[in-house]
Write a protein that holds these residues in place. Structure first.
Motif, PDB file in Angstrom:
ATOM      1  N   GLN A   1       0.817  -1.214   0.000  1.00 31.31           N
ATOM      2  CA  GLN A   1       0.000   0.000   0.000  1.00 31.31           C
ATOM      3  C   GLN A   1       0.853   1.268   0.000  1.00 31.31           C
ATOM      4  O   GLN A   1       1.822   1.366   0.746  1.00 31.31           O
ATOM      5  CB  GLN A   1      -0.911   0.017   1.242  1.00 31.31           C
ATOM      6  N   ARG A   2       0.433   2.243  -0.808  1.00 32.14           N
ATOM      7  CA  ARG A   2       1.041   3.578  -0.765  1.00 32.14           C
ATOM      8  C   ARG A   2       0.396   4.371   0.349  1.00 32.14           C
ATOM      9  O   ARG A   2      -0.785   4.212   0.662  1.00 32.14           O
ATOM     10  CB  ARG A   2       0.829   4.306  -2.090  1.00 32.14           C
ATOM     11  N   LYS A   3       1.165   5.297   0.932  1.00 32.26           N
ATOM     12  CA  LYS A   3       0.624   6.110   2.007  1.00 32.26           C
ATOM     13  C   LYS A   3      -0.548   6.956   1.516  1.00 32.26           C
ATOM     14  O   LYS A   3      -1.518   7.176   2.247  1.00 32.26           O
ATOM     15  CB  LYS A   3       1.713   7.002   2.604  1.00 32.26           C
ATOM     16  N   SER A   4      -0.484   7.439   0.291  1.00 29.81           N
ATOM     17  CA  SER A   4      -1.584   8.243  -0.242  1.00 29.81           C
ATOM     18  C   SER A   4      -2.884   7.445  -0.263  1.00 29.81           C
ATOM     19  O   SER A   4      -3.955   7.976   0.040  1.00 29.81           O
ATOM     20  CB  SER A   4      -1.248   8.712  -1.661  1.00 29.81           C
TER      21      SER A   4
ATOM     22  N   ASP B   1      10.781   6.587   3.310  1.00 31.56           N
ATOM     23  CA  ASP B   1       9.346   6.466   3.068  1.00 31.56           C
ATOM     24  C   ASP B   1       8.713   5.498   4.065  1.00 31.56           C
ATOM     25  O   ASP B   1       7.606   5.735   4.573  1.00 31.56           O
ATOM     26  CB  ASP B   1       9.075   5.973   1.651  1.00 31.56           C
TER      27      ASP B   1
ATOM     28  N   ASN C   1       5.721   6.264   6.657  1.00 30.12           N
ATOM     29  CA  ASN C   1       4.506   5.444   6.667  1.00 30.12           C
ATOM     30  C   ASN C   1       4.201   4.940   8.070  1.00 30.12           C
ATOM     31  O   ASN C   1       3.057   4.977   8.530  1.00 30.12           O
ATOM     32  CB  ASN C   1       4.665   4.250   5.717  1.00 30.12           C
TER      33      ASN C   1
ATOM     34  N   ARG D   1       3.633   2.523  -6.749  1.00 33.71           N
ATOM     35  CA  ARG D   1       4.744   3.466  -6.759  1.00 33.71           C
ATOM     36  C   ARG D   1       5.499   3.374  -8.078  1.00 33.71           C
ATOM     37  O   ARG D   1       5.686   2.294  -8.621  1.00 33.71           O
ATOM     38  CB  ARG D   1       5.708   3.163  -5.608  1.00 33.71           C
TER      39      ARG D   1
ATOM     40  N   LEU E   1      10.263   1.917  -2.954  1.00 33.01           N
ATOM     41  CA  LEU E   1      10.108   2.559  -1.660  1.00 33.01           C
ATOM     42  C   LEU E   1      11.465   2.659  -0.967  1.00 33.01           C
ATOM     43  O   LEU E   1      12.235   1.704  -0.928  1.00 33.01           O
ATOM     44  CB  LEU E   1       9.157   1.727  -0.790  1.00 33.01           C
TER      45      LEU E   1
END
Length: 1009
Positions: free
Chosen positions: A221-224, A277, A281, A269, A273
């Motif tokens: 998962q991306r933080k966004s 990052d 997170n 991404r 990563l």
């Protein structure tokens, strides 16, 4: 992903013409594909629509709070969950149509309905149709379909979390008895066992419970994306509250916007990563859950203790606050094992970012307290200490001359802002009124806040003292100025190489690595007794040696800056000998972190970082007690132990032991190693703390934490436990504040029960059970090793039939998927990290590390019985083991869940990726036969042929997800074929499609990494 039954007319992206959308099927997580309801007389088009869809079309999609009558809610407690899933599915369907056009929406809906028919109605024709549909998709269509089904899994996860919170609240409002895993239930059991409140508090004074957040190479998962999903969860929770029509419409609009945000945000991404990052997170969970959740949980525990164990001191004073036994740990920024991207600079960055976040939060809390405490000395007195604090404040405004609390807090804010700038370089957002001296340490800050609390309590302000200021006191005790302890970890081979270079450079030994163990120990201990350093200040050491020495130097500096708790543990991966531990002691000496001399009576040795072995392979686990015995017997090591509070930590690796020996043997060898360690440490009167290296999947030690802790061998918990939380498991446990608080509560409750109710873990027939378990382990080990390490071509089969190569290529985490670079000719299962190993088996829906070998083991046990009577007796023993031995029942419960998530039909499609027909048939047939045998043997022992018969909610959840996972798995196989065959292999969209399916399947399985 269904569309509401009616929509305003709009312009279709695909046609450019105005059109009216016809009603589509309802997303039903329980039922089959949509069917038109029967009618006895003609109805209008509006009347024929399902009521739910009509409400949704008006912008007020229903939830239980809005449309469900109480009788239905009582009769069907899962109805609100289904309604939430339908509602979010509709919003996603709206988004697909709006963003991609009618044709894309219709395609997604057709695939969804076909998959539902195939999965839930066992319609083989639907399976053929689904396969045909998916194979004909263009690249752009493929990505749209994958994203739609992936996001549905994400949204379904959010709905399930909200339902868990809802059900707990329903139980609380109804006055239901405390649930298993709750603090109330644990305390009641402890009270019934005869433990007094005083004994409980003394126990907690010495306890340490620490979840440790770690990064790993399957975080998808991306933080966004996580941030958007947190907002969706918050908005969905709002819908359970009473709302006006306008408020509900506004809520729906906000949810629609957030789902649109998801769709328009890149799911993957573009670049790998980085460690920085991963640090950021992880810190987001502190803002969401830990900073407020842990103080709140500690306060609730005190309330529960006071209720179950009512006690006041002789003076009537409130008992002292509980010791901060619940703390947080982290590997992110300190874990160098196989990750060349972690350096001394990375460690410093992690510590600084942690402190920056913490100081910002403290400053915000002080600012808020200033607004909450405008108490006037004209109205109420304050303590002399508080008045002195106010007088020392740089705030001399005449407007606050009679407000000592505000003046004191303004002064504290100024000091804390100065501390933040000194330690982190970060300037406070709200500038202090004047420059003042910073706090020397967190204890000094806590003392000032405690003055505020004490003054309020002694001057008619008890209600005020119980609020924000009390939570701040608890937070400082837990988080200090460091937030979380950062563990350092490195593999033993690297330490050996560094020591070898230091010895060779100093002329002590030219080839240290080639020496026998006894000679290594002789050299290491002799060097530890030397008053001088081993390193030469002007010599140009190798990059690896410089980097390793810099880590120790940085740890020393960070301890001086943020306090000793910022860095207190050093973990050695692949600990195989005593010298692996002594090498790290010598490296600490070189950094000024080991003072004194081993064995000296006048200047005993003191070591700042606890040296912690990590026993990972089956052989390592078997040798664990012997290695620790040698360490405790080391002349002079008793002073090192005393410096650490007469305690020693040992870490046990679930992941690598499973990859090495299989699910059953791994769990059994961990169990035996723990018992042997407990016996040793009890004899030496040293407190043992076990650090459980658990992963997300059952094959990596995953599964429900509460049952896992309760199933530990007797005497292994004793109020001391650390356990890793990794990857998407961190998100599923802690992204939602209430879910996170519940998970923390569960860990505490299980630790209390396992420590203070030890008799529950000791069945009468324990010796018999352990003997049977040993036989099962031996047979399972043989079956697993024979498949994975002794079957010719198995390595090639694994790399061909799972997306392991593509996972390694995906920008998931900062750490490589293998400790060693592997080309096609030299790759080995042994060199592959256990995490991507397990993750890959999850993607192809086999989840082999969580069950393989059990069926063969039970069958071999039964075949060894000389007659039918003995066979029945063996089965009876196994049944008793399930009923009365928590270790065995938890083992089988976790395996039951894994078998329920396994799908051989889907897995067979992945098997088709193996071009060697003979190898494919040989390996897959063995795996398939073992799955059926394992399922049969599990049913024979438990008496339940259906999977998850005792957990119907989870069974339904898994069943409902399958229809939405099927298209993702089918597409992943098709894309892998295209990519590996070179068909469109240079097209980034095909590669992106593979990575999107990996994300979606992981989200659907939830605990896949």
């Amino acid at each position: 992903m269904t569309q509401p039954a009616a929509r305003p007319t709009g312009r279709s992206r695909s046609t450019g013409r105005k059109s009216v959308t016809p009603a589509s099927g309802q997303l039903d997580p329980e039922g089959a594909s949509p069917k038109t309801p029967k009618a006895t007389k003609p109805r209008t088009k509006a009347a024929a629509r399902p009521k739910l869809a009509v409400v949704a079309a008006k912008g007020a999609a229903p939830t239980a709070a809005a449309t469900t009558i109480p009788a239905r809610r009582t009769a069907d407690k899962d109805l609100p969950l289904r309604e939430d899933i339908r509602f979010l599915g509709r919003l996603l369907g709206d988004c697909v149509r709006e963003q991609e056009g009618d044709a894309a929406f219709d395609l997604v809906e057709t695939i969804r309905q076909t998959a539902v028919r195939f999965r839930r109605e066992n319609d083989r024709a639907a399976g053929t149709e689904l396969d045909r549909l998916l194979k004909r998709l263009s690249r752009d269509q493929t990505n749209s379909v994958v994203r739609a089904f992936s996001y549905f899994s994400h949204l379904a996860n959010i709905a399930e979390d909200q339902h868990h919170n809802r059900r707990r609240r329903v139980h609380a409002l109804a006055g239901s008895p405390p649930q298993p895993g709750s603090l109330s239930r644990a305390l009641q059991a402890i009270d019934a066992a005869g433990v007094t409140g005083k004994q409980l508090r003394e126990f907690l004074d010495d306890a340490l419970i620490m979840p440790v957040l770690t990064a790993h190479p399957t975080e998808v998962q991306r933080k966004s994306i996580l941030d958007a999903e947190r907002e969706i969860a918050r908005l969905l929770a709002e819908r359970d509250l009473p709302m006006t029509t306008r408020e509900r419409d506004h809520n729906t609009a906000q949810l629609r916007a957030r789902v649109t945000t998801l769709w328009q945000t890149r799911m993957l991404r573009n670049t790998r990563l980085m460690v920085v990052d991963e640090i950021e997170n992880a810190l987001s969970y502190y803002r969401t859950t830990f900073l407020q959740g842990i103080p709140r949980l500690m306060a609730e525990l005190e309330e529960d203790i006071a209720e179950v164990f009512p006690r006041r001191s002789k003076t009537g004073a409130t008992p002292a606050p509980l010791a901060p036994f619940l703390q947080m740990g982290s590997w992110i920024g300190g874990d160098r094992d196989g990750n060349p991207n972690v350096t001394a600079e990375t460690l410093e960055h992690a510590a600084r970012q942690q402190a920056t976040l913490l100081f910002d939060w403290y400053l915000d809390e002080l600012h808020a307290l200033g607004a909450e405490l405008p108490l006037s000395s004209l109205m109420v007195d304050a303590s002399p200490e508080l008045l002195a604090l106010a007088e020392a404040s740089p705030d001399h405004s005449e407007h606050r001359a009679d407000e000592p609390y505000r003046r004191a807090l303004i002064g504290m804010y100024a000091r804390l802002a100065a501390t933040s700038q000194l330690l982190t370089g970060h300037v406070a957002q709200r500038h202090p009124v004047a420059d003042v001296a910073p706090y020397e340490n967190a204890e000094a800050f806590a003392a000032d806040v405690q003055i505020v609390v004490d003054s309020l309590r002694t001057h008619h302000g008890e209600a005020l003292a119980r609020g924000r200021v009390d939570a701040l006191v608890r937070a400082i005790a837990v988080f200090g100025f460091h937030l979380a302890s950062i563990d350092m970890r490195q593999v033993s081979d690297v330490h050996e190489a560094v020591i070898a270079e230091l010895f060779a450079t100093a002329g002590i030994e030219s080839d240290y690595a080639a020496l026998p163990e006894a000679r290594k120990l002789e050299l290491l201990l002799a060097e530890l007794r030397q008053p001088r350093l081993l390193t030469l200040p002007w010599h140009d050491y190798s990059e690896q040696t410089r980097s390793e020495l810099a880590i120790f130097a940085m740890a020393r500096d960070l301890r001086a800056r943020y306090g000793a708790r910022i860095a207190r543990n050093y973990i050695i991966s692949h600990t195989e000998t005593l010298s692996d531990l002594i090498e790290v002691m010598l490296l600490q000496k070189e950094a000024g972190m080991l003072r004194g001399t081993l064995g000296s009576k006048t200047d005993p040795a003191r070591m700042e970082l606890m040296v912690i072995p990590l026993f990972e392979t089956i052989e390592d686990l078997r040798n664990a007690a012997g290695i620790m015995e040698s360490l405790l017997d080391l002349p002079g090591f008793d002073s090192v132990i005393a410096h650490h509070g007469v305690e020693q930590e040992v870490m046990l690796g679930y992941s690598d032991s499973n990859k090495d020996g299989g699910f059953l043997t791994s769990n059994w060898e961990l169990y035996k190693a723990e018992l042997a360690l407990v016996k040793l440490f009890e004899e030496r009167r040293v407190k043992l703390r076990l650090f459980h290296g658990r992963g997300g999947t059952v094959g990596r030690g995953g599964g429900p934490t509460y049952q896992a802790i309760l199933s530990q061998p007797p005497g292994t918990v004793n109020g001391q436990i650390r356990l890793t939380e990794q990857g998407e498991i961190i998100n599923s446990k802690f992204a939602n504040a209430e879910i996170g608080r519940r998970n923390l509560e569960t860990v505490i409750a299980a630790t209390l029960e396992a420590s203070l109710l030890p008799t529950q873990n000791a069945p009468k027939d324990l010796a018999t059970f352990e003997g049977v378990m040993q036989q099962l382990s031996d047979h399972a080990f043989s079956a697993y090793r024979d498949l994975v390490y002794e079957t010719p071509g198995f390595k090639d089969y694994f790399f061909a039939t799972t997306p392991i190569t593509e996972i390694a290529d995906l920008n998931l985490g900062s750490r490589p998927a293998s400790r060693k670079l592997m080309d096609k000719k030299h790759r080995r299962i042994e060199d592959l990290r256990a995490i991507p190993w397990g993750f890959s088996w999850g993607q192809c829906r086999l989840l082999l590390p969580g069950w393989f070998g059990f069926g063969s083991a039970v069958q071999a046990l039964l075949d060894a019985a000389p007659d039918e009577k003995s066979r029945k007796a063996t089965v009876a023993t196994l049944k008793r083991m399930v009923k009365s031995w928590p270790f065995f029942s938890t083992l089988l419960s976790n395996m039951d869940m894994v078998l329920a998530k396994t799908d051989l039909a889907v897995a067979s499609r992945y098997a088709g990726l193996c071009e060697d027909t003979a190898l494919r048939k040989a390996v897959f047939s063995r795996i398939s036969a073992e799955w059926h045998l394992t399922s049969d043997m599990l049913g024979l022992i438990t008496g339940r042929q259906e999977r998850l018969a005792d957990n119907p909610l989870l069974a339904r959840s898994i069943k409902n997800r399958f229809a939405y996972l099927d298209p993702l798995n089918h597409l992943q196989v098709e894309l892998l074929k295209r990519y590996r065959a070179g068909k469109d292999g240079d097209d980034v969209r095909v590669r992106r499609g593979i990575h999107l399916t990996i994300n979606g399947v992981a989200a659907g399985l939830r605990n896949s990494g």
